[in-house]
Each structure stands twice: as C-alpha cells, then as structure tokens.
Design a protein around this motif. Structure first.
Motif, PDB file in Angstrom:
ATOM      1  N   ASP A  61      10.060   6.584  -4.969  1.00  0.00           N
ATOM      2  CA  ASP A  61       8.955   6.313  -4.056  1.00  0.00           C
ATOM      3  C   ASP A  61       7.689   6.002  -4.844  1.00  0.00           C
ATOM      4  O   ASP A  61       6.971   5.041  -4.568  1.00  0.00           O
ATOM      5  CB  ASP A  61       8.745   7.513  -3.139  1.00  0.00           C
ATOM      6  N   VAL A  62       7.422   6.836  -5.853  1.00  0.00           N
ATOM      7  CA  VAL A  62       6.240   6.603  -6.691  1.00  0.00           C
ATOM      8  C   VAL A  62       6.385   5.291  -7.445  1.00  0.00           C
ATOM      9  O   VAL A  62       5.435   4.510  -7.591  1.00  0.00           O
ATOM     10  CB  VAL A  62       6.034   7.778  -7.667  1.00  0.00           C
ATOM     11  N   ALA A  63       7.608   5.029  -7.943  1.00  0.00           N
ATOM     12  CA  ALA A  63       7.824   3.787  -8.688  1.00  0.00           C
ATOM     13  C   ALA A  63       7.563   2.570  -7.830  1.00  0.00           C
ATOM     14  O   ALA A  63       6.953   1.589  -8.268  1.00  0.00           O
ATOM     15  CB  ALA A  63       9.254   3.751  -9.234  1.00  0.00           C
ATOM     16  N   THR A  64       8.023   2.619  -6.574  1.00  0.00           N
ATOM     17  CA  THR A  64       7.813   1.469  -5.691  1.00  0.00           C
ATOM     18  C   THR A  64       6.344   1.299  -5.346  1.00  0.00           C
ATOM     19  O   THR A  64       5.876   0.179  -5.134  1.00  0.00           O
ATOM     20  CB  THR A  64       8.626   1.633  -4.402  1.00  0.00           C
ATOM     21  N   ARG A  65       5.629   2.419  -5.280  1.00  0.00           N
ATOM     22  CA  ARG A  65       4.185   2.296  -5.043  1.00  0.00           C
ATOM     23  C   ARG A  65       3.508   1.616  -6.237  1.00  0.00           C
ATOM     24  O   ARG A  65       2.624   0.784  -6.065  1.00  0.00           O
ATOM     25  CB  ARG A  65       3.570   3.669  -4.803  1.00  0.00           C
ATOM     26  N   LEU A  66       3.916   2.013  -7.428  1.00  0.00           N
ATOM     27  CA  LEU A  66       3.370   1.348  -8.620  1.00  0.00           C
ATOM     28  C   LEU A  66       3.731  -0.130  -8.626  1.00  0.00           C
ATOM     29  O   LEU A  66       2.926  -0.988  -8.980  1.00  0.00           O
ATOM     30  CB  LEU A  66       3.905   2.021  -9.888  1.00  0.00           C
ATOM     31  N   TRP A  67       4.959  -0.413  -8.231  1.00  0.00           N
ATOM     32  CA  TRP A  67       5.366  -1.827  -8.161  1.00  0.00           C
ATOM     33  C   TRP A  67       4.513  -2.589  -7.163  1.00  0.00           C
ATOM     34  O   TRP A  67       4.088  -3.706  -7.397  1.00  0.00           O
ATOM     35  CB  TRP A  67       6.831  -1.890  -7.765  1.00  0.00           C
ATOM     36  N   SER A  68       4.268  -1.965  -5.995  1.00  0.00           N
ATOM     37  CA  SER A  68       3.447  -2.620  -4.979  1.00  0.00           C
ATOM     38  C   SER A  68       2.065  -2.920  -5.513  1.00  0.00           C
ATOM     39  O   SER A  68       1.465  -3.941  -5.189  1.00  0.00           O
ATOM     40  CB  SER A  68       3.344  -1.717  -3.744  1.00  0.00           C
ATOM     41  N   CYS A  69       1.568  -2.040  -6.370  1.00  0.00           N
ATOM     42  CA  CYS A  69       0.226  -2.251  -6.921  1.00  0.00           C
ATOM     43  C   CYS A  69       0.209  -3.339  -7.977  1.00  0.00           C
ATOM     44  O   CYS A  69      -0.682  -4.182  -8.006  1.00  0.00           O
ATOM     45  CB  CYS A  69      -0.286  -0.928  -7.508  1.00  0.00           C
ATOM     46  N   THR A  70       1.252  -3.326  -8.856  1.00  0.00           N
ATOM     47  CA  THR A  70       1.231  -4.238  -9.996  1.00  0.00           C
ATOM     48  C   THR A  70       1.800  -5.603  -9.685  1.00  0.00           C
ATOM     49  O   THR A  70       1.638  -6.525 -10.476  1.00  0.00           O
ATOM     50  CB  THR A  70       2.020  -3.629 -11.171  1.00  0.00           C
ATOM     51  N   TYR A  85      -5.357  -8.908  -9.859  1.00  0.00           N
ATOM     52  CA  TYR A  85      -5.619  -8.239 -11.130  1.00  0.00           C
ATOM     53  C   TYR A  85      -7.097  -8.220 -11.477  1.00  0.00           C
ATOM     54  O   TYR A  85      -7.650  -7.195 -11.872  1.00  0.00           O
ATOM     55  CB  TYR A  85      -4.854  -8.929 -12.263  1.00  0.00           C
ATOM     56  N   ILE A  86      -7.737  -9.384 -11.355  1.00  0.00           N
ATOM     57  CA  ILE A  86      -9.133  -9.493 -11.761  1.00  0.00           C
ATOM     58  C   ILE A  86     -10.065  -9.065 -10.636  1.00  0.00           C
ATOM     59  O   ILE A  86     -11.018  -8.318 -10.852  1.00  0.00           O
ATOM     60  CB  ILE A  86      -9.438 -10.945 -12.190  1.00  0.00           C
ATOM     61  N   ILE A  87      -9.747  -9.494  -9.412  1.00  0.00           N
ATOM     62  CA  ILE A  87     -10.639  -9.208  -8.285  1.00  0.00           C
ATOM     63  C   ILE A  87     -10.726  -7.710  -8.009  1.00  0.00           C
ATOM     64  O   ILE A  87     -11.804  -7.168  -7.777  1.00  0.00           O
ATOM     65  CB  ILE A  87     -10.148  -9.956  -7.023  1.00  0.00           C
ATOM     66  N   ASP A  88      -9.550  -7.021  -8.062  1.00  0.00           N
ATOM     67  CA  ASP A  88      -9.507  -5.597  -7.719  1.00  0.00           C
ATOM     68  C   ASP A  88      -9.201  -4.744  -8.943  1.00  0.00           C
ATOM     69  O   ASP A  88      -8.483  -3.740  -8.850  1.00  0.00           O
ATOM     70  CB  ASP A  88      -8.445  -5.347  -6.645  1.00  0.00           C
ATOM     71  N   LEU A  89      -9.724  -5.128 -10.092  1.00  0.00           N
ATOM     72  CA  LEU A  89      -9.379  -4.433 -11.330  1.00  0.00           C
ATOM     73  C   LEU A  89      -9.716  -2.946 -11.260  1.00  0.00           C
ATOM     74  O   LEU A  89      -8.889  -2.091 -11.549  1.00  0.00           O
ATOM     75  CB  LEU A  89     -10.103  -5.093 -12.511  1.00  0.00           C
ATOM     76  N   GLU A  90     -10.934  -2.601 -10.890  1.00  0.00           N
ATOM     77  CA  GLU A  90     -11.347  -1.203 -10.871  1.00  0.00           C
ATOM     78  C   GLU A  90     -10.527  -0.403  -9.858  1.00  0.00           C
ATOM     79  O   GLU A  90     -10.102   0.727 -10.128  1.00  0.00           O
ATOM     80  CB  GLU A  90     -12.841  -1.114 -10.531  1.00  0.00           C
ATOM     81  N   GLU A  91     -10.283  -1.001  -8.700  1.00  0.00           N
ATOM     82  CA  GLU A  91      -9.482  -0.324  -7.680  1.00  0.00           C
ATOM     83  C   GLU A  91      -8.048  -0.127  -8.155  1.00  0.00           C
ATOM     84  O   GLU A  91      -7.433   0.924  -7.925  1.00  0.00           O
ATOM     85  CB  GLU A  91      -9.507  -1.145  -6.393  1.00  0.00           C
ATOM     86  N   ASN A  92      -7.498  -1.125  -8.844  1.00  0.00           N
ATOM     87  CA  ASN A  92      -6.137  -1.011  -9.354  1.00  0.00           C
ATOM     88  C   ASN A  92      -6.018   0.084 -10.409  1.00  0.00           C
ATOM     89  O   ASN A  92      -5.011   0.801 -10.480  1.00  0.00           O
ATOM     90  CB  ASN A  92      -5.684  -2.350  -9.938  1.00  0.00           C
ATOM     91  N   LEU A  93      -7.035   0.203 -11.248  1.00  0.00           N
ATOM     92  CA  LEU A  93      -7.009   1.252 -12.261  1.00  0.00           C
ATOM     93  C   LEU A  93      -7.021   2.645 -11.609  1.00  0.00           C
ATOM     94  O   LEU A  93      -6.322   3.559 -12.061  1.00  0.00           O
ATOM     95  CB  LEU A  93      -8.200   1.097 -13.208  1.00  0.00           C
ATOM     96  N   CYS A  94      -7.807   2.779 -10.568  1.00  0.00           N
ATOM     97  CA  CYS A  94      -7.845   4.056  -9.846  1.00  0.00           C
ATOM     98  C   CYS A  94      -6.485   4.348  -9.210  1.00  0.00           C
ATOM     99  O   CYS A  94      -5.992   5.489  -9.245  1.00  0.00           O
ATOM    100  CB  CYS A  94      -8.930   4.033  -8.773  1.00  0.00           C
ATOM    101  N   SER A  95      -5.867   3.319  -8.628  1.00  0.00           N
ATOM    102  CA  SER A  95      -4.544   3.497  -8.017  1.00  0.00           C
ATOM    103  C   SER A  95      -3.513   3.860  -9.071  1.00  0.00           C
ATOM    104  O   SER A  95      -2.655   4.726  -8.843  1.00  0.00           O
ATOM    105  CB  SER A  95      -4.126   2.208  -7.297  1.00  0.00           C
TER     106      SER A  95
END
Length: 493
Positions: free
Chosen positions: A87-96, A102-112
């Motif tokens: 479940d956690v892996a798929t969430r990471l996949w959904s994010c990456t 990548y560039i537009i939501d960089l800070e948000e992605n790092l927090c996620s």
C-alpha cells in the motif's frame, strides 16, 4: 487502487481497501516477495508508463517462501503485513509517476516522500516485530524477509540523502539559444544570383565586411533573411549569427570577439565596426554608408529584370486569376511595366489584384496606376511611405526641394545634369553670390547626393540622370501632401 494478494497454498484472497487519495487504477504485477523496495518501485513506475487507465495490482507467491508458517492465521498475518508494505509502495508510485509535476510540485512532492517513507519505516518495524515474535514460537523467517528489511534500511538512507538536497531555490535553467534564429520569408524570385555571389564572398577568408545597398523595396532585407536561414544548414565555420536591426540615424561601434557573422539591417548610419575573426554583412539605402564602412565587397541590389518581375507578380496574383480571362495576362504585363521591376510595388499591386478576374477591372487598375497611383490600394501606405524614407533622411529642406523639382519631368525621363543645374539656377534655388561656377559645382554635389541615396539614377549617358518610375510617383505624392499641408495652414490663419 485496489490491491489483491493470492496465496496458492491457502487459496485465500486478501483485499486491502483503496485509499481515497489514490488514483483508481488496476495493474497486473507479479513479483517475488524477495523483491527489494527499490525493485518494486522500478516495476511499478515502468509498468505504469505502458498501462491503460484500468489497472490491477496482483502479487502472487508460493507458500514455500515461509515453510515454517504452519498456521493459516500466522500466514494471513504476514500477508496482511506485506499488503501494508505494498500500500505504501503504491502511494509512493502514485507520487513519483506524475513526471509532469516534478518541477511544479517539487516542495509538495518532497513532503509526500518524507511522509510515505516514514510510513514505510513503520511497516518495516511491524515486519521486524512479527519475525521476532515468530522466533518465540520456534519459527524462523526466510532469508528473503531479512534481505527485504536490510533493503528497507538502504532505501531509507537513500531517501534521507535526497531530502537533504531539496527543496532548491533554483530548479530550472533556460535552454541554450539556437545559434541561428530562422527568419520568416516568403518564396522569392530574382535573388538567386545575388545570393550566390554574397555566399561566395562569405566563404572567402579575405572578405570580412560586405555591403548591400539599393533603393527601398528592392528586397535587401529579404536577401539578408535568405543568408540568415541558410546558416541553419551551413554555418561556414561560424559559431554564432547575430541579426541587428537599426531604424534610426545613429553612430554605431560594434566589437565582436570569437567567430561570428553579423547581419546588420540599417538605414543611414555612420558606423565604426571592428571585427576579430568575424564577418559583417550590412544593408543600407545609401551608397555613402558603403564608402564610410569601407567594406571589402559591396554591391548595389537592383530592381528585377522584366522576366523576373513578371514571375514575381504572377506568383503574388495566382494562376487562378491569371487564367480567369485570356486578356488578363496582356494587361498584367502593362501593370508590371509600370512597376519598373521594384519588388515592393510588384508584391503590393499583385496582392491587390488577386480577386480581380475580369479584364475591365484590370484595365481600370492600369489606368489608375498611370494617372493617380497613390489612390491604388496599398500604394500610399506600403510603397510610397517606405520609399519616402530616403527623402525624409535628406539633410535639409533645400535639398528636398531640389529632389521634388525633378518630379516635374516625365517619369523615367533622362535629364541632362547641366540642364537641370541651369533650371535650378533660373528658379533661384541655387544662389551663390552670383558666382555661376560655384553654383554649378554646388549643383553637381546635390545631384551626387541624390544619386547615392537612390533617389536619382545614372542614365545610359554619364552626363544624364533619371528617376525611377516609383520614385517619381512617390515624389508627386509628396508634393501633393506638402501642398495640402500648406492649404491647411493658410485656412487656419
């Protein structure tokens, strides 16, 4: 995303409820439980790139992976534990997987990423605790589980290194500029020979500065654009090409280091140009500029020959109009003759005649061009206004009056220079303390000034001058404008 795990030993299926924040997709992915987290992430991302909008995720493994797990409840607990990991892996996949963010939501992605790794770390602790509890029941987990836990530690370390590097103050750099910017240019006629000559000079190491001069509207700028665009294919060893447009009178000092080609499109300037391993091509309406710059090569860009002029006119009018009536081609020749090979006039008139498909309209157009050319569509704004730039750049009103006086002669009329000077003197335009010789010398200087600005041309005889038909029409148009302005001033008074 719904995740399904199937155990062949127990024939049981365990379903983990989808998280509301996850994308509802299905993915069919079969990996051994020995897969490291990074291995799982790779397959998730790689499979997502070629998956459809409907995707199911399925993990299958044999019961032999944990042979010591004899109780179905213990087996189910481990599967539930692994389901949390996935479940956690798929969430990471959904994010990456959302590369565009990548560039537009960089800070948000790092927090996620930080949050999800923390959850993955907690799951790892749960797995580790369950393995330790199993040991108390004389059960031993497989080496794959210990390897997975070790991989989790490595992954956690790698993610922490990534998080330490971001976020960034500057996340993008501008792309390097192309060495040549393509200039829009329509299909040309009659410039091939001139282009070939200039290109040959560019390839000559002994030629550093090239001057192109001529009256307005002869397509000097178009020729410069063709040279510019040719460098998209052949650069002749230059590193960069610089296009410069100068619209006002100015003194210019240009210093170029390295290897480059400068295309300078100007009017009347007093330039100082220094080059180092570079070359300069400039266009101007004044022959005087060529003398001041001292180019190694210079050439006058002339109006088109009759056949080239007709070809350009034909191209702008279009075959449909030319073929709409058998008399139109003959009338077209008469109109082309009145343009005297000036590309600017040919293009302007040609575009205006596109929808004229009867001989009556063509005959009317020819008569207007002969009698009142300034009233023809586009002539005042697109032809005379451009040609008048040379007139506007004359040094004073006195010289302008000498030029307008020449418009009293018929168009394309060859005028004896001595006769013209006598008329100027007789009209009182040339007065120099009753010194006839001095007045004549002054007259020759004025004629030469008008010739180098392309307002007058040399005739077949060196002692005669003439005015191009379009320049003549422009002069009459200017005279009318001046008279109208005078009447307005008188009326106001």
């Amino acid at each position: 995303m719904a995740i399904f795990f199937n155990s062949r030993a127990s024939n049981r299926s365990y379903r983990h409820p989808p998280h509301s924040s996850l994308i509802q997709t299905k993915l069919d992915l079969r990996l051994p439980i020995s897969s490291s987290p990074s291995h799982i992430f790779f397959h998730l991302c790689h499979t997502q790139s070629r998956a459809s909008t409907s995707m199911s995720l399925e993990l299958q493994f044999p019961s032999s992976i944990f042979p010591n797990f004899k109780h179905e409840s213990a087996h189910g607990e481990l599967i539930d534990c692994v389901s949390l990991v996935m479940d956690v892996a798929t969430r990471l996949w959904s994010c990456t997987s959302k590369h565009s963010s990548y560039i537009i939501d960089l800070e948000e992605n790092l927090c996620s990423l930080r949050k999800e790794v923390e959850e993955l770390k907690n799951v790892g602790e749960d797995v580790k605790r369950r393995v330790e509890d199993a040991g108390k029941h004389h059960l031993k987990g497989r080496n794959e589980v210990n390897g997975w836990l070790n991989s989790l530690k490595v992954l956690e370390k790698e993610v922490n290194q990534i998080l330490e590097k971001g976020p960034f103050d500057v996340i993008v750099d501008g792309l390097p500029s192309a060495p040549v910017d393509e200039k829009p240019v329509e299909k040309t006629v009659g410039l091939d020979l001139m282009f070939a000559e200039v290109w040959k000079w560019l390839a000559d190491e002994k030629v550093g500065i090239i001057g192109l001069y001529g009256m307005g509207g002869v397509e000097k700028t178009t020729l410069l654009k063709k040279i510019n665009n040719e460098f998209l294919e052949t650069k002749l060893g230059f590193d960069v090409l610089i296009w410069v447009v100068v619209e006002k009178l100015a003194n210019i000092e240009t210093i170029v280091y390295g290897s480059g080609l400068i295309l300078l499109n100007w009017g009347f300037l007093i330039p100082m140009v220094k080059t180092n391993l570079s070359k300069l091509i400039f266009t101007t309406r004044s022959e005087d500029v060529c003398h001041v710059v001292e180019p190694h090569k210079h050439v006058k860009v002339e109006c088109f020959a009759p056949d080239e002029a007709l070809s350009l006119f034909w191209m702008k009018v279009g075959e449909d109009t030319f073929n709409s009536h058998p008399e139109i081609p003959t009338l077209a020749i008469e109109i082309v003759k009145q343009c005297k090979g000036l590309p600017l006039a040919l293009v302007t008139i040609g575009r205006a005649m596109v929808d004229k498909k009867t001989p009556q309209r063509w005959d009317r157009a020819a008569q207007v061009l002969k009698t009142y050319p300034s009233t023809f569509s586009g002539m005042e704004d697109h032809v005379f206004a451009i040609l008048a730039f040379n007139y506007d750049c004359l040094s004073n009103d006195t010289i302008k009056s000498y030029f307008l006086y020449c418009a009293m002669f018929p168009s394309d009329y060859e005028i004896l220079e001595d006769k013209l000077i006598e008329l100027w003197i007789g009209e009182g335009l040339l007065i120099s303390s009753y010194d006839i010789q001095k007045a004549q010398n002054q007259g020759y200087d004025i004629i030469e000034s008008l010739k180098v600005t392309c307002l007058l041309e040399s005739a077949e005889s060196e002692k005669q001058v003439k005015m191009h038909d379009m320049i003549h029409d422009m002069a009459l148009w200017l005279t009318t404008k001046i008279e109208e302005k005078k009447k307005k001033v008188v009326m106001k008074e």
